[in-house]
Design a protein around this motif. Structure first.
Motif, PDB file in Angstrom:
ATOM      1  N   ALA A 130       0.853  -1.191   0.000  1.00  0.00           N
ATOM      2  CA  ALA A 130       0.000   0.000   0.000  1.00  0.00           C
ATOM      3  C   ALA A 130       0.887   1.238   0.000  1.00  0.00           C
ATOM      4  CB  ALA A 130      -0.911   0.001   1.229  1.00  0.00           C
ATOM      5  N   PHE A 131       0.365   2.308  -0.594  1.00  0.00           N
ATOM      6  CA  PHE A 131       1.094   3.563  -0.705  1.00  0.00           C
ATOM      7  C   PHE A 131       0.340   4.636   0.063  1.00  0.00           C
ATOM      8  CE2 PHE A 131       2.377   0.988  -4.208  1.00  0.00           C
ATOM      9  CZ  PHE A 131       3.677   1.337  -4.495  1.00  0.00           C
ATOM     10  N   SER A 132       1.082   5.411   0.839  1.00  0.00           N
ATOM     11  CA  SER A 132       0.474   6.487   1.623  1.00  0.00           C
ATOM     12  C   SER A 132       1.460   7.641   1.715  1.00  0.00           C
ATOM     13  CB  SER A 132       0.133   5.988   3.036  1.00  0.00           C
ATOM     14  OG  SER A 132       1.306   5.933   3.840  1.00  0.00           O
ATOM     15  N   PRO A 133       1.018   8.808   2.202  1.00  0.00           N
ATOM     16  CA  PRO A 133       1.956   9.920   2.370  1.00  0.00           C
ATOM     17  C   PRO A 133       3.122   9.600   3.296  1.00  0.00           C
ATOM     18  CG  PRO A 133      -0.294  10.723   2.415  1.00  0.00           C
ATOM     19  CD  PRO A 133      -0.381   9.222   2.424  1.00  0.00           C
ATOM     20  N   ALA A 134       2.971   8.606   4.150  1.00  0.00           N
ATOM     21  CA  ALA A 134       4.058   8.213   5.043  1.00  0.00           C
ATOM     22  C   ALA A 134       5.030   7.252   4.373  1.00  0.00           C
ATOM     23  CB  ALA A 134       3.493   7.573   6.312  1.00  0.00           C
ATOM     24  N   GLY A 135       4.716   6.813   3.172  1.00  0.00           N
ATOM     25  CA  GLY A 135       5.590   5.904   2.459  1.00  0.00           C
ATOM     26  C   GLY A 135       4.881   4.606   2.115  1.00  0.00           C
TER      27      GLY A 135
END
Length: 421
Positions: free
Chosen positions: A409-414
């Motif tokens: 999964a991709f998120s603003p935290a990496g």
């Protein structure tokens, strides 16, 4: 450029350490697009069919078009002056002044392009009406720039007209190209982007360089003036790289020299980023540019760009470049293959550390129109194609991580891994 076929994907994966995962999935050494699509389902990445960048571009272009259709030339000129003075840009770095000018001339240019596509000479009334604007506003660089760029666009339409368009022979089309560029040069002659501190005007002056027949020192000088006027404008650096390709007006040695010179002059703004910006479109358009590039310097440039532009438009742009334009090719000689592989390797850290939102049209553009910002038809199909292309590229990079049934999964935290449920 066509989307990669199964054989191309197979060759790509054979150069990556994911074959073990593919063999576990398929029981064979020949992965298919179906395998990649299955892996793609384990990638959790939000997709944005409409982005802030697209909306900003549309807003400026529509405003310019509205001013032109209502013949509010003084208001249009003032908007361009203000945008130039403030160096206003979209989130992705496109010049607002140039977008306003593009919108203002789009009706006239579209009329000419449609006529040439149909095999007939464009009507003169549109460009003649534009020319009449100069009689009422002879001293305004913004309106002169719009008229000149209309001639430039129509000139390119003549040069790129389909072979056998109507009764126009290639020599006639080339003559029309030069006639429009000559007229554009005449319109801009009383003005100077450098003297008027107007990047949009300086960019128009650089656009006229396409009519030169051979390499000229003026190319480097004109682009240096433009970039010094607007060092934050990455589009100018990308245009410089394209202009210096051998198929246009330069050579690979000059491209390398100007990429380094531009990086040195803009180091306080971009770090090493200008080196990568100058090369970005040149590499996508001409693999021969791989011969002299410093891969370490280029990688540093990519990192400096993302550090200064941490937005998702930039992350998608650079990821699509590494994934598509720099994907391995079996027909590359060994030295070029090593360079391409080194540039392609930047994809992993861009995905892992910076991408958390997919902009599909950027990936479609990298497939079909590298180095351009074209008007793309059939939006839904192109979004679907861009998303599919991006997810396949990501799946090929992280197949080992998800072959056991897990997900990423991709998120603003990496990027992070989700275990098998």
């Amino acid at each position: 450029m066509q989307p990669p076929d199964p054989a191309t994907i197979t060759r790509l994966l054979r150069r990556l350490p994911v074959m073990r995962a593919m063999r576990r999935l398929t029981g064979s050494g020949a992965p298919s697009l179906h395998d990649l699509d299955m892996l793609s389902r384990r990638i959790i990445l939000p997709s944005m069919p409409i982005t802030d960048e697209e909306m900003a571009r549309a807003e400026f272009q529509d405003r310019g078009l509205r001013f032109a259709r209502q013949e509010q030339w003084a208001e249009l000129a003032e908007a361009i002056h203000d945008a130039d003075a403030a160096r206003t840009a979209t989130p992705g770095g496109e010049s607002a002044a140039m977008l306003l000018a593009f919108g203002a001339r789009s009706d006239v240019v579209a009329m000419a392009e449609d006529a040439l596509f149909d095999g007939v000479a464009p009507p003169q009334d549109g460009i003649d009406a534009f020319e009449s604007i100069l009689n009422d506003h002879p001293d305004d660089y913004a309106l002169a720039m719009i008229v000149a760029m209309a001639h430039v666009d129509i000139g390119w339409a003549w040069r790129n007209a389909p072979a056998g368009a109507g009764s126009h022979a290639p020599e006639d089309r080339e003559a029309r190209f030069r006639r429009h560029f000559d007229r554009a040069a005449g319109v801009l002659a009383p003005h100077s982007g450098l003297a008027e501190n107007a990047p949009s005007l300086a960019a128009a002056e650089c656009a006229l360089l396409a009519a030169l027949s051979q390499t000229d020192r003026r190319i480097s000088d004109d682009f240096e003036d433009l970039i010094d006027l607007d060092p934050t404008g990455s589009r100018h650096m990308r245009a410089l790289g394209q202009t210096l390709l051998p198929a246009r007006l330069g050579d690979y040695h000059t491209l390398e020299l100007e990429a380094r010179r531009t990086a040195a002059r803009t180091g306080d703004v971009w770090g090493a980023g200008a080196y990568a910006w100058v090369y970005l479109d040149a590499l996508a358009l001409d693999p021969g540019a791989l011969g002299l590039i410093d891969t370490v310097f280029f990688g540093d440039g990519l990192r400096d760009i993302i550090a200064r532009c941490p937005d998702q438009h930039t992350a998608n742009l650079l990821a699509a470049f590494c994934a598509i334009s720099m994907r391995p090719r079996d027909d590359d000689p060994a030295p070029i293959a090593r360079v391409r592989a080194a540039l392609h390797a930047n994809l992993r850290w861009i995905l892992s550390d910076h991408l958390h939102e997919l902009h599909p049209l950027i990936w479609t553009q990298a497939l079909h129109h590298p180095g351009q910002t074209p008007r793309l038809p059939s939006r839904r199909a192109l979004i679907s194609e861009g998303r599919r292309t991006a997810l396949r590229a990501i799946a090929s990079i992280f197949a080992d991580d998800i072959a056991d049934g897990g997900s990423i999964a991709f998120s603003p935290a990496g990027m992070y891994r989700l275990p098998t449920i």
